[in-house]
Write a protein that holds these residues in place. Structure first.
Motif, PDB file in Angstrom:
ATOM      1  N   GLU A 420     -12.048 -47.944   2.626  1.00  0.00           N
ATOM      2  CA  GLU A 420     -10.772 -47.254   2.841  1.00  0.00           C
ATOM      3  C   GLU A 420     -10.923 -45.749   2.623  1.00  0.00           C
ATOM      4  O   GLU A 420     -10.430 -44.937   3.428  1.00  0.00           O
ATOM      5  CB  GLU A 420      -9.715 -47.814   1.884  1.00  0.00           C
ATOM      6  CG  GLU A 420      -9.317 -49.261   2.138  1.00  0.00           C
ATOM      7  CD  GLU A 420     -10.359 -50.255   1.656  1.00  0.00           C
ATOM      8  OE1 GLU A 420     -10.336 -51.402   2.129  1.00  0.00           O
ATOM      9  OE2 GLU A 420     -11.186 -49.867   0.801  1.00  0.00           O
ATOM     10  N   ASP A 421     -11.617 -45.377   1.546  1.00  0.00           N
ATOM     11  CA  ASP A 421     -11.855 -43.952   1.277  1.00  0.00           C
ATOM     12  C   ASP A 421     -12.712 -43.328   2.363  1.00  0.00           C
ATOM     13  O   ASP A 421     -12.493 -42.178   2.772  1.00  0.00           O
ATOM     14  CB  ASP A 421     -12.526 -43.770  -0.082  1.00  0.00           C
ATOM     15  CG  ASP A 421     -11.586 -44.102  -1.234  1.00  0.00           C
ATOM     16  OD1 ASP A 421     -10.361 -44.075  -1.008  1.00  0.00           O
ATOM     17  OD2 ASP A 421     -12.092 -44.399  -2.339  1.00  0.00           O
ATOM     18  N   HIS A 422     -13.711 -44.085   2.812  1.00  0.00           N
ATOM     19  CA  HIS A 422     -14.585 -43.590   3.867  1.00  0.00           C
ATOM     20  C   HIS A 422     -13.790 -43.310   5.149  1.00  0.00           C
ATOM     21  O   HIS A 422     -13.997 -42.295   5.817  1.00  0.00           O
ATOM     22  CB  HIS A 422     -15.690 -44.612   4.140  1.00  0.00           C
ATOM     23  CG  HIS A 422     -16.693 -44.162   5.160  1.00  0.00           C
ATOM     24  ND1 HIS A 422     -17.663 -43.229   4.882  1.00  0.00           N
ATOM     25  CD2 HIS A 422     -16.861 -44.497   6.471  1.00  0.00           C
ATOM     26  CE1 HIS A 422     -18.400 -43.014   5.956  1.00  0.00           C
ATOM     27  NE2 HIS A 422     -17.931 -43.766   6.943  1.00  0.00           N
ATOM     28  N   GLN A 423     -12.860 -44.219   5.478  1.00  0.00           N
ATOM     29  CA  GLN A 423     -12.037 -44.040   6.681  1.00  0.00           C
ATOM     30  C   GLN A 423     -11.118 -42.829   6.535  1.00  0.00           C
ATOM     31  O   GLN A 423     -10.945 -42.053   7.481  1.00  0.00           O
ATOM     32  CB  GLN A 423     -11.216 -45.300   6.941  1.00  0.00           C
ATOM     33  CG  GLN A 423     -10.485 -45.274   8.287  1.00  0.00           C
ATOM     34  CD  GLN A 423      -9.787 -46.589   8.567  1.00  0.00           C
ATOM     35  OE1 GLN A 423      -9.637 -47.419   7.674  1.00  0.00           O
ATOM     36  NE2 GLN A 423      -9.374 -46.785   9.798  1.00  0.00           N
ATOM     37  N   MET A 424     -10.567 -42.661   5.342  1.00  0.00           N
ATOM     38  CA  MET A 424      -9.689 -41.506   5.110  1.00  0.00           C
ATOM     39  C   MET A 424     -10.466 -40.195   5.238  1.00  0.00           C
ATOM     40  O   MET A 424      -9.980 -39.227   5.839  1.00  0.00           O
ATOM     41  CB  MET A 424      -9.058 -41.602   3.717  1.00  0.00           C
ATOM     42  CG  MET A 424      -7.960 -42.650   3.606  1.00  0.00           C
ATOM     43  SD  MET A 424      -7.263 -42.725   1.932  1.00  0.00           S
ATOM     44  CE  MET A 424      -6.597 -41.062   1.772  1.00  0.00           C
ATOM     45  N   ASN A 425     -11.672 -40.168   4.677  1.00  0.00           N
ATOM     46  CA  ASN A 425     -12.507 -38.959   4.781  1.00  0.00           C
ATOM     47  C   ASN A 425     -12.866 -38.658   6.232  1.00  0.00           C
ATOM     48  O   ASN A 425     -12.903 -37.496   6.650  1.00  0.00           O
ATOM     49  CB  ASN A 425     -13.784 -39.132   3.956  1.00  0.00           C
ATOM     50  CG  ASN A 425     -13.507 -39.175   2.468  1.00  0.00           C
ATOM     51  OD1 ASN A 425     -12.460 -38.733   2.002  1.00  0.00           O
ATOM     52  ND2 ASN A 425     -14.444 -39.728   1.698  1.00  0.00           N
ATOM     53  N   LEU A 427     -11.109 -39.534   8.975  1.00  0.00           N
ATOM     54  CA  LEU A 427      -9.914 -39.051   9.682  1.00  0.00           C
ATOM     55  C   LEU A 427      -9.586 -37.614   9.283  1.00  0.00           C
ATOM     56  O   LEU A 427      -9.191 -36.800  10.125  1.00  0.00           O
ATOM     57  CB  LEU A 427      -8.731 -39.966   9.373  1.00  0.00           C
ATOM     58  CG  LEU A 427      -8.822 -41.389   9.950  1.00  0.00           C
ATOM     59  CD1 LEU A 427      -7.661 -42.246   9.448  1.00  0.00           C
ATOM     60  CD2 LEU A 427      -8.849 -41.361  11.482  1.00  0.00           C
ATOM     61  N   LYS A 428      -9.768 -37.300   7.992  1.00  0.00           N
ATOM     62  CA  LYS A 428      -9.520 -35.937   7.523  1.00  0.00           C
ATOM     63  C   LYS A 428     -10.473 -34.946   8.176  1.00  0.00           C
ATOM     64  O   LYS A 428     -10.082 -33.845   8.578  1.00  0.00           O
ATOM     65  CB  LYS A 428      -9.664 -35.892   6.007  1.00  0.00           C
ATOM     66  CG  LYS A 428      -9.344 -34.526   5.411  1.00  0.00           C
ATOM     67  CD  LYS A 428      -9.524 -34.532   3.891  1.00  0.00           C
ATOM     68  CE  LYS A 428      -9.266 -33.145   3.333  1.00  0.00           C
ATOM     69  NZ  LYS A 428      -9.464 -33.110   1.856  1.00  0.00           N
ATOM     70  N   ALA A 429     -11.745 -35.366   8.289  1.00  0.00           N
ATOM     71  CA  ALA A 429     -12.746 -34.479   8.918  1.00  0.00           C
ATOM     72  C   ALA A 429     -12.399 -34.243  10.381  1.00  0.00           C
ATOM     73  O   ALA A 429     -12.545 -33.121  10.889  1.00  0.00           O
ATOM     74  CB  ALA A 429     -14.126 -35.114   8.779  1.00  0.00           C
ATOM     75  N   ARG A 430     -11.930 -35.277  11.075  1.00  0.00           N
ATOM     76  CA  ARG A 430     -11.550 -35.121  12.478  1.00  0.00           C
ATOM     77  C   ARG A 430     -10.349 -34.211  12.635  1.00  0.00           C
ATOM     78  O   ARG A 430     -10.291 -33.397  13.573  1.00  0.00           O
ATOM     79  CB  ARG A 430     -11.240 -36.495  13.089  1.00  0.00           C
ATOM     80  CG  ARG A 430     -12.470 -37.369  13.279  1.00  0.00           C
ATOM     81  CD  ARG A 430     -12.195 -38.531  14.208  1.00  0.00           C
ATOM     82  NE  ARG A 430     -11.899 -38.066  15.565  1.00  0.00           N
ATOM     83  CZ  ARG A 430     -11.616 -38.855  16.578  1.00  0.00           C
ATOM     84  NH1 ARG A 430     -11.597 -40.175  16.398  1.00  0.00           N
ATOM     85  NH2 ARG A 430     -11.356 -38.367  17.772  1.00  0.00           N
ATOM     86  N   CYS A 431      -9.411 -34.326  11.715  1.00  0.00           N
ATOM     87  CA  CYS A 431      -8.239 -33.455  11.763  1.00  0.00           C
ATOM     88  C   CYS A 431      -8.628 -31.991  11.515  1.00  0.00           C
ATOM     89  O   CYS A 431      -8.100 -31.075  12.169  1.00  0.00           O
ATOM     90  CB  CYS A 431      -7.216 -33.895  10.719  1.00  0.00           C
ATOM     91  SG  CYS A 431      -6.403 -35.459  11.114  1.00  0.00           S
ATOM     92  N   ASP A 432      -9.559 -31.776  10.590  1.00  0.00           N
ATOM     93  CA  ASP A 432     -10.015 -30.411  10.307  1.00  0.00           C
ATOM     94  C   ASP A 432     -10.705 -29.798  11.517  1.00  0.00           C
ATOM     95  O   ASP A 432     -10.539 -28.615  11.819  1.00  0.00           O
ATOM     96  CB  ASP A 432     -10.973 -30.410   9.113  1.00  0.00           C
ATOM     97  CG  ASP A 432     -10.261 -30.762   7.807  1.00  0.00           C
ATOM     98  OD1 ASP A 432      -9.022 -30.651   7.780  1.00  0.00           O
ATOM     99  OD2 ASP A 432     -10.947 -31.148   6.843  1.00  0.00           O
ATOM    100  N   ILE A 433     -11.483 -30.634  12.241  1.00  0.00           N
ATOM    101  CA  ILE A 433     -12.179 -30.156  13.434  1.00  0.00           C
ATOM    102  C   ILE A 433     -11.162 -29.809  14.523  1.00  0.00           C
ATOM    103  O   ILE A 433     -11.271 -28.785  15.219  1.00  0.00           O
ATOM    104  CB  ILE A 433     -13.183 -31.201  13.949  1.00  0.00           C
ATOM    105  CG1 ILE A 433     -14.329 -31.376  12.946  1.00  0.00           C
ATOM    106  CG2 ILE A 433     -13.739 -30.825  15.317  1.00  0.00           C
ATOM    107  CD1 ILE A 433     -15.273 -32.530  13.272  1.00  0.00           C
ATOM    108  N   ALA A 434     -10.153 -30.689  14.692  1.00  0.00           N
ATOM    109  CA  ALA A 434      -9.140 -30.459  15.721  1.00  0.00           C
ATOM    110  C   ALA A 434      -8.329 -29.195  15.426  1.00  0.00           C
ATOM    111  O   ALA A 434      -7.928 -28.466  16.338  1.00  0.00           O
ATOM    112  CB  ALA A 434      -8.211 -31.664  15.800  1.00  0.00           C
ATOM    113  N   ALA A 435      -8.076 -28.954  14.129  1.00  0.00           N
ATOM    114  CA  ALA A 435      -7.308 -27.775  13.749  1.00  0.00           C
ATOM    115  C   ALA A 435      -8.113 -26.499  13.958  1.00  0.00           C
ATOM    116  O   ALA A 435      -7.577 -25.458  14.310  1.00  0.00           O
ATOM    117  CB  ALA A 435      -6.888 -27.895  12.297  1.00  0.00           C
TER     118      ALA A 435
END
Length: 435
Positions: A420-425, A427-435
């Motif tokens: 679960e933590d791995h998935q959250m990390n 998704l967070k990394a993908r959001c940072d890249i998109a931003a």
């Protein structure tokens, strides 16, 4: 022969390496073999110089540079590789699996050193040929020590089995007294008394003195072991049979085990010394990164990194997985598809051994019952619900290999992360890249 210029091409030199001599063949870019295979005698400097002259002669004749390809032989190719490299040639190593599986250049089934050198030379002309990397001296030193360590351990285990076999015949009850027959107390007592009669004829004080001198426990422990030994010795008179040679073999096997212990400890000391002397190298830093993973001690980390060699050669976990021989062996042809799938086991035997040990440790529990690695243990138990235990363990080895790759790729020490933590990390990394 007139000079022929092949633009952006090269001459391929194939060498089939043997223990005392090798055969060398030269192939032109149009896949024509130049002359007959030349025999290189390793102990003859004139023969080695003649081989260099033949390669340079071909380079001058066709105005092309040469590339030399040697088939990996374990150890014999190293001196020839270094000799040719020091002469200024571009030398590469080919995995023997590649040469074995390459298309035969002759319809007849031929296998000899001369033909193999021609085959290697023609194989060297392929633009997509994969070659192996030669390890640094540090890697080679540690790899030699690591592999020798496991060989000695295997030989030691063989003599332990022989010792146990002799005791099962002459003194079977003794095997149950100590947690392991190889603990110092058990071996020391056998060295000094050996037979059940010798134990029964010895004084209580003498036996207890030996026990206390080799064990870190007190008098209560020594008394308990003494009583167990005497009981076992009396029972051996009722069940056990021996001739003089049995006791001689017991003493011989103990001496061998002691000698192996000394050599194994010496190798470990040498490995520690090498690592400590090269702390500033990238390779040793990678060893320490693997040590941060649960189940990977000093020996496992060193052995695994030595088998990996240059980590930069691996671009994905699958490549590392296949390099270790953990990839599945596929059996399929037409409509037929084999159902029995096993590891290819084409890679490093030592690496598979280390990964197997690391996998076992990660699915085990601590003394208090807690999981050493809750994530991998849970994954293993779920796999066991639908798969045999060995298949589930293979899946854990795959996970361990992926983790080792991630540790070395990210250059970060290991930490347990839940799915679960791995998935959250992620998704967070993908959001940072998109931003």
């Amino acid at each position: 022969m007139s000079n022929i210029l092949f633009n952006n091409l090269f001459i391929s030199v194939g060498i089939d390496v043997g223990a005392d001599f090798s055969f060398m063949s030269i192939a032109l870019p149009n896949q024509t073999l130049m002359g007959k295979p030349f025999k290189i005698i390793h102990s003859d400097l004139n023969s080695l110089s003649m081989a260099v002259s033949k390669i340079k002669e071909a380079e001058e004749m066709y105005s092309l540079e040469s590339r030399i390809f040697l088939e990996s032989t374990g150890i014999y190719h190293y001196p020839l590789f270094c000799y040719l490299r020091d002469k200024g040639f571009l030398v590469s190593i080919i995995n023997p699996i590649i040469t074995k599986n390459s298309t035969n250049i002759n319809i007849r089934k031929v296998h000899n050193d001369k033909f193999d050198s021609q085959k290697i030379a023609l194989l060297g002309l392929k633009p997509d040929l994969k070659v192996s990397l030669i390890p640094s001296d540090l890697v080679l030193d540690l790899r030699n020590l690591s592999r020798e360590y496991y060989d000695l351990m295997d030989n030691r285990s063989a003599y332990i089995s022989k010792l146990q076999g002799e005791l099962r015949m002459v003194f079977p009850q003794y095997l149950k007294i100590f947690s392991k027959i190889t603990v110092n107390t058990a071996l020391t007592l056998l060295e000094n008394f050996t037979s059940p009669d010798a134990f029964l004829n010895a004084s209580k004080d003498e036996i207890i003195t030996f026990i206390r001198s080799t064990a870190r426990f007190g008098i209560a422990y020594a008394e308990k072991k003494y009583n167990a030994i005497i009981k076992a010795a009396n029972e051996a008179k009722a069940f056990g049979y021996a001739v003089d040679s049995n006791f001689k073999r017991i003493l011989l096997y103990i001496r061998f085990i002691r000698q192996y212990d000394e050599e194994i400890q010496s190798i470990l000391t040498d490995m520690h010394t090498l690592v400590e002397a090269n702390e500033d190298t990238e390779f040793v830093k990678q060893i320490h990164l693997i040590e941060s993973f649960k189940g990977a001690g000093f020996l496992s980390a060193v052995s695994l990194m030595c088998e990996i060699g240059d980590f930069s050669a691996f671009k994905s976990p699958k490549q590392l997985f296949a390099y270790f021989g953990l990839d599945p062996s596929v059996n399929q042809s037409g409509n037929f598809e084999g159902t029995k799938i096993s590891m290819s086991k084409r890679g490093s035997r030592v690496a598979r051994r280390v990964l197997h040990t690391m996998a076992l440790i990660n699915i085990s529990r601590n003394k208090d019952g807690t999981a050493k690695n809750p994530v991998l243990r849970d994954y293993y138990l779920k796999k066991c619900q639908s798969k045999p235990k060995m298949v589930a363990l293979g899946a854990i080895m795959h996970k361990v290999c992926n983790i080792v790759f991630a540790i070395l790729r990210d250059e970060k020490e290991f930490e347990i992360i839940t799915p679960e933590d791995h998935q959250m990390n992620y998704l967070k990394a993908r959001c940072d890249i998109a931003a």
